[in-house]
Design a protein around this motif. Structure first.
Motif, PDB file in Angstrom:
ATOM      1  N   SER A 165      50.742  47.436 130.026  1.00  0.00           N
ATOM      2  CA  SER A 165      51.863  48.119 130.794  1.00  0.00           C
ATOM      3  C   SER A 165      51.864  49.625 130.549  1.00  0.00           C
ATOM      4  O   SER A 165      52.876  50.214 130.877  1.00  0.00           O
ATOM      5  CB  SER A 165      53.032  47.571 129.536  1.00  0.00           C
ATOM      6  N   GLY A 166      50.426  50.175 130.227  1.00  0.00           N
ATOM      7  CA  GLY A 166      50.586  51.689 130.460  1.00  0.00           C
ATOM      8  C   GLY A 166      50.080  52.208 131.588  1.00  0.00           C
ATOM      9  O   GLY A 166      50.388  51.515 132.632  1.00  0.00           O
ATOM     10  N   LYS A 167      49.209  53.291 131.553  1.00  0.00           N
ATOM     11  CA  LYS A 167      48.820  53.960 132.690  1.00  0.00           C
ATOM     12  C   LYS A 167      47.446  53.501 133.114  1.00  0.00           C
ATOM     13  O   LYS A 167      46.545  53.698 132.207  1.00  0.00           O
ATOM     14  CB  LYS A 167      48.726  55.475 132.607  1.00  0.00           C
ATOM     15  N   LEU A 168      47.255  52.922 134.253  1.00  0.00           N
ATOM     16  CA  LEU A 168      45.853  52.288 134.665  1.00  0.00           C
ATOM     17  C   LEU A 168      45.315  53.863 135.159  1.00  0.00           C
ATOM     18  O   LEU A 168      45.707  54.519 136.110  1.00  0.00           O
ATOM     19  CB  LEU A 168      45.998  51.509 135.752  1.00  0.00           C
ATOM     20  N   ILE A 169      43.916  54.066 134.637  1.00  0.00           N
ATOM     21  CA  ILE A 169      43.164  55.361 134.773  1.00  0.00           C
ATOM     22  C   ILE A 169      41.690  54.886 135.409  1.00  0.00           C
ATOM     23  O   ILE A 169      41.075  55.993 135.809  1.00  0.00           O
ATOM     24  CB  ILE A 169      42.968  56.386 133.662  1.00  0.00           C
ATOM     25  N   GLY A 170      41.399  53.742 135.573  1.00  0.00           N
ATOM     26  CA  GLY A 170      39.938  53.382 136.104  1.00  0.00           C
ATOM     27  C   GLY A 170      40.170  51.803 136.328  1.00  0.00           C
ATOM     28  O   GLY A 170      40.974  51.153 135.916  1.00  0.00           O
ATOM     29  N   ILE A 227      45.644  53.496 129.458  1.00  0.00           N
ATOM     30  CA  ILE A 227      46.179  54.311 128.347  1.00  0.00           C
ATOM     31  C   ILE A 227      47.367  53.393 128.184  1.00  0.00           C
ATOM     32  O   ILE A 227      48.577  53.348 128.771  1.00  0.00           O
ATOM     33  CB  ILE A 227      46.477  55.701 128.588  1.00  0.00           C
ATOM     34  N   ALA A 228      47.274  52.714 127.164  1.00  0.00           N
ATOM     35  CA  ALA A 228      48.566  51.728 126.416  1.00  0.00           C
ATOM     36  C   ALA A 228      49.728  52.838 126.071  1.00  0.00           C
ATOM     37  O   ALA A 228      49.722  53.868 125.437  1.00  0.00           O
ATOM     38  CB  ALA A 228      48.106  51.090 125.172  1.00  0.00           C
ATOM     39  N   MET A 234      47.362  49.158 120.850  1.00  0.00           N
ATOM     40  CA  MET A 234      46.402  50.393 121.269  1.00  0.00           C
ATOM     41  C   MET A 234      47.013  51.776 121.716  1.00  0.00           C
ATOM     42  O   MET A 234      46.466  52.625 122.133  1.00  0.00           O
ATOM     43  CB  MET A 234      45.759  49.812 122.483  1.00  0.00           C
ATOM     44  N   VAL A 235      48.426  51.890 121.337  1.00  0.00           N
ATOM     45  CA  VAL A 235      48.799  53.239 121.408  1.00  0.00           C
ATOM     46  C   VAL A 235      48.464  54.137 120.699  1.00  0.00           C
ATOM     47  O   VAL A 235      47.947  53.809 119.431  1.00  0.00           O
ATOM     48  CB  VAL A 235      50.590  52.934 121.138  1.00  0.00           C
ATOM     49  N   THR A 274      41.480  52.273 126.760  1.00  0.00           N
ATOM     50  CA  THR A 274      41.029  50.977 126.508  1.00  0.00           C
ATOM     51  C   THR A 274      40.596  50.157 127.678  1.00  0.00           C
ATOM     52  O   THR A 274      41.462  50.168 128.601  1.00  0.00           O
ATOM     53  CB  THR A 274      42.406  50.066 126.034  1.00  0.00           C
ATOM     54  N   ARG A 275      39.389  49.756 127.826  1.00  0.00           N
ATOM     55  CA  ARG A 275      38.945  49.131 128.784  1.00  0.00           C
ATOM     56  C   ARG A 275      39.057  47.617 128.614  1.00  0.00           C
ATOM     57  O   ARG A 275      38.367  47.119 127.573  1.00  0.00           O
ATOM     58  CB  ARG A 275      37.306  49.612 129.282  1.00  0.00           C
TER      59      ARG A 275
END
Length: 124
Positions: A56-61, A66-67, A72-73, A78-79
């Motif tokens: 639900s966070g930001k997809l960076i790759g 980034i949660a 994981m906040v 986090t992969r």
């Protein structure tokens, strides 16, 4: 994987490699393979898709997030490891790669944490 040692019987990763993007994780696993003695084993515990809050966070790759909620906040990137990505992530050469899964929660059954346990063995 810098080291004064050239060979290991066993390498353990308990949720550390997941902090790296897919390509860097692939490179680390390749380095581990090279450092293992014949018949040596690599044990890894890593987060899997469906872990509460991560996606639900930001997809960076590639499967790299980034949660913005969940366990994981504020823990950095986090992969998530998908079963179908294991052949590419681990590469050729392993004798066996066995996978198990842990599904747990910390009190709220709607907030699942999914982890894969991966055991790979180098041929003798």
């Amino acid at each position: 994987m810098p080291s004064d040692f050239n060979e290991y019987d066993f390498v353990l990763d308990s949720e550390a490699i997941y902090c790296n993007d897919f390509e860097e994780s692939k490179n680390l696993i390749s380095d581990i393979f090279e450092k293992l003695v014949p018949g040596g084993a690599f044990w890894s515990r890593t987060f899997a898709p469906g872990t509460w809050g991560v996606e639900s966070g930001k997809l960076i790759g590639r499967d790299y997030w980034i949660a913005n909620e969940g366990p994981m906040v504020n823990k950095g990137q986090t992969r998530l490891t998908r079963l179908e990505s294991l052949p590419e992530l681990y590469g050729a050469g392993w004798d066996t790669i066995n996978v198990g899964e842990i599904t747990r929660h910390d009190g709220n059954p709607d907030q699942i944490i999914r982890e894969l346990i991966i055991v790979a063995r180098k041929p003798n």
